[in-house]
Design a protein around this motif. Structure first.
Motif, mmCIF file in Angstrom:
data_model
loop_
_atom_site.group_PDB
_atom_site.id
_atom_site.type_symbol
_atom_site.label_atom_id
_atom_site.label_comp_id
_atom_site.label_asym_id
_atom_site.label_seq_id
_atom_site.Cartn_x
_atom_site.Cartn_y
_atom_site.Cartn_z
ATOM 1 N N ILE A 60 0.838 -1.205 0.000
ATOM 2 C CA ILE A 60 0.000 0.000 0.000
ATOM 3 C C ILE A 60 0.870 1.251 0.000
ATOM 4 O O ILE A 60 0.607 2.217 -0.730
ATOM 5 N N GLY A 61 1.919 1.249 0.830
ATOM 6 C CA GLY A 61 2.816 2.396 0.862
ATOM 7 C C GLY A 61 3.484 2.642 -0.479
ATOM 8 O O GLY A 61 3.644 3.799 -0.908
ATOM 9 N N THR A 62 3.866 1.562 -1.161
ATOM 10 C CA THR A 62 4.491 1.706 -2.481
ATOM 11 C C THR A 62 3.513 2.281 -3.494
ATOM 12 O O THR A 62 3.863 3.156 -4.299
ATOM 13 N N ILE A 63 2.270 1.808 -3.456
ATOM 14 C CA ILE A 63 1.251 2.321 -4.384
ATOM 15 C C ILE A 63 0.991 3.806 -4.134
ATOM 16 O O ILE A 63 0.879 4.607 -5.075
ATOM 17 N N LEU A 64 0.909 4.198 -2.870
ATOM 18 C CA LEU A 64 0.665 5.605 -2.547
ATOM 19 C C LEU A 64 1.829 6.483 -2.998
ATOM 20 O O LEU A 64 1.621 7.601 -3.501
ATOM 21 N N HIS A 65 3.046 5.992 -2.836
ATOM 22 C CA HIS A 65 4.212 6.770 -3.266
ATOM 23 C C HIS A 65 4.233 6.917 -4.786
ATOM 24 O O HIS A 65 4.538 8.003 -5.307
ATOM 25 N N GLU A 66 3.895 5.849 -5.493
ATOM 26 C CA GLU A 66 3.834 5.941 -6.953
ATOM 27 C C GLU A 66 2.720 6.887 -7.402
ATOM 28 O O GLU A 66 2.878 7.625 -8.388
ATOM 29 N N ALA A 67 1.598 6.874 -6.672
ATOM 30 C CA ALA A 67 0.513 7.793 -7.006
ATOM 31 C C ALA A 67 0.940 9.240 -6.804
ATOM 32 O O ALA A 67 0.565 10.135 -7.577
ATOM 33 N N GLU A 69 4.082 10.336 -7.099
ATOM 34 C CA GLU A 69 5.016 10.660 -8.174
ATOM 35 C C GLU A 69 4.297 10.904 -9.496
ATOM 36 O O GLU A 69 4.759 11.703 -10.322
ATOM 37 N N ASP A 70 3.161 10.231 -9.697
ATOM 38 C CA ASP A 70 2.386 10.428 -10.927
ATOM 39 C C ASP A 70 1.461 11.637 -10.848
ATOM 40 O O ASP A 70 0.717 11.907 -11.801
ATOM 41 N N GLY A 71 1.478 12.338 -9.739
ATOM 42 C CA GLY A 71 0.643 13.518 -9.592
ATOM 43 C C GLY A 71 -0.794 13.240 -9.224
ATOM 44 O O GLY A 71 -1.640 14.143 -9.297
ATOM 45 N N LEU A 72 -1.107 12.014 -8.811
ATOM 46 C CA LEU A 72 -2.478 11.676 -8.438
ATOM 47 C C LEU A 72 -2.806 12.079 -7.008
ATOM 48 O O LEU A 72 -3.984 12.216 -6.655
ATOM 49 N N VAL A 73 -1.777 12.247 -6.191
ATOM 50 C CA VAL A 73 -1.966 12.597 -4.783
ATOM 51 C C VAL A 73 -1.013 13.735 -4.449
ATOM 52 O O VAL A 73 0.157 13.719 -4.866
ATOM 53 N N SER A 74 -1.501 14.715 -3.715
ATOM 54 C CA SER A 74 -0.650 15.821 -3.292
ATOM 55 C C SER A 74 0.217 15.394 -2.113
ATOM 56 O O SER A 74 0.005 14.329 -1.512
ATOM 57 N N MET A 75 1.176 16.233 -1.762
ATOM 58 C CA MET A 75 2.043 15.928 -0.631
ATOM 59 C C MET A 75 1.245 15.844 0.662
ATOM 60 O O MET A 75 1.465 14.955 1.494
ATOM 61 N N GLU A 76 0.304 16.777 0.848
ATOM 62 C CA GLU A 76 -0.528 16.743 2.048
ATOM 63 C C GLU A 76 -1.402 15.496 2.071
ATOM 64 O O GLU A 76 -1.571 14.852 3.111
ATOM 65 N N GLY A 77 -1.961 15.142 0.909
ATOM 66 C CA GLY A 77 -2.766 13.929 0.846
ATOM 67 C C GLY A 77 -1.952 12.685 1.118
ATOM 68 O O GLY A 77 -2.412 11.759 1.798
ATOM 69 N N LEU A 78 -0.720 12.656 0.597
ATOM 70 C CA LEU A 78 0.151 11.512 0.850
ATOM 71 C C LEU A 78 0.481 11.403 2.330
ATOM 72 O O LEU A 78 0.503 10.294 2.888
ATOM 73 N N ARG A 79 0.701 12.530 2.978
ATOM 74 C CA ARG A 79 1.012 12.517 4.406
ATOM 75 C C ARG A 79 -0.171 11.977 5.213
ATOM 76 O O ARG A 79 0.006 11.182 6.144
ATOM 77 N N ILE A 80 -1.374 12.385 4.841
ATOM 78 C CA ILE A 80 -2.564 11.906 5.557
ATOM 79 C C ILE A 80 -2.762 10.408 5.331
ATOM 80 O O ILE A 80 -3.054 9.646 6.271
ATOM 81 N N LEU A 81 -2.596 9.963 4.085
ATOM 82 C CA LEU A 81 -2.787 8.547 3.778
ATOM 83 C C LEU A 81 -1.741 7.677 4.468
ATOM 84 O O LEU A 81 -2.055 6.586 4.960
#
Length: 209
Positions: A60-67, A69-81
């Protein structure tokens, strides 16, 4: 991505429960997860035996990090997830923490010793009363014996409750009313995770102003 993360979150919860029950690496667990649609072909072999739930958290962490990098998730969203993922992993960890209960075995031993001593004392007291009161009639003797038996039975039932409590504390996962309702909780969390994977189906209809 959302659907895959939702499936993996459900998979982590199920693996955490199976791990707490000591059957996370069994063939029955694999068949159960495949039957529920949480496990796809080839994923079981990629998991680390004994730590399958942690492996899925890494996925899950790898998928979120790739998302991100692809611009699907913002930095704040990544931090929350990632914070939510950490809490999810902590939940499965708490299920597998073996409570240090060496005193539970000592309680059982003391209870059994006390029961033997109490019953022996009660029997000796009845014999002494019978010996000291030879004129006691048959009815009085029977009534005295019944009262003593009732008191002894009440004492045994009370202390047997402590022994049953020790058994529940050692393994609180089960189907009895005194056990934790883990299955109901995880079914509710599974439905919630499924809802998060498809939020469009749970959004209210927009009204035009």
């Amino acid at each position: 991505v959302r659907g895959q993360c939702g499936r993996y979150m459900n998979l982590v919860l199920e693996l955490g429960t199976l791990k707490a029950r000591g059957s996370a690496d069994s063939d029955q667990a694999k068949a159960f997860l495949e039957r529920k649609g949480l496990l796809l072909e080839g994923e079981w072999e990629l998991m680390v035996p004994g730590n399958r739930d942690i492996t899925v958290c890494m996925w899950i962490g790898t998928i979120l990090h790739e998302a991100y990098e692809d611009g699907l998730v913002s930095m704040e969203g990544l931090r929350i997830l990632m914070s939510c993922l950490e809490k999810l992993q902590g939940l499965t960890y708490d299920l597998n923490v073996k409570l240090p209960l060496p005193y539970a075995g000592l309680v059982v031993l003391l209870v059994k010793v006390l029961l033997v001593a109490g019953c022996t004392e009660m029997g000796m007291q009845m014999a002494m009363d019978r010996h000291n009161a030879p004129g006691m009639g048959t009815v009085e003797t029977i009534l005295w014996a019944v009262v003593n038996f009732l008191c002894t039975g009440f004492l045994v039932c009370c202390f047997q409750g402590l022994i049953d409590l020790q058994a529940v504390l050692e393994n609180p996962f089960g189907r009895l009313e005194t056990h934790f309702a883990t299955e109901n909780q995880f079914y509710a969390m599974r439905r919630l995770a499924s809802a998060f994977s498809q939020p469009e189906a749970y959004l209210p209809a927009r009204t035009s102003s």
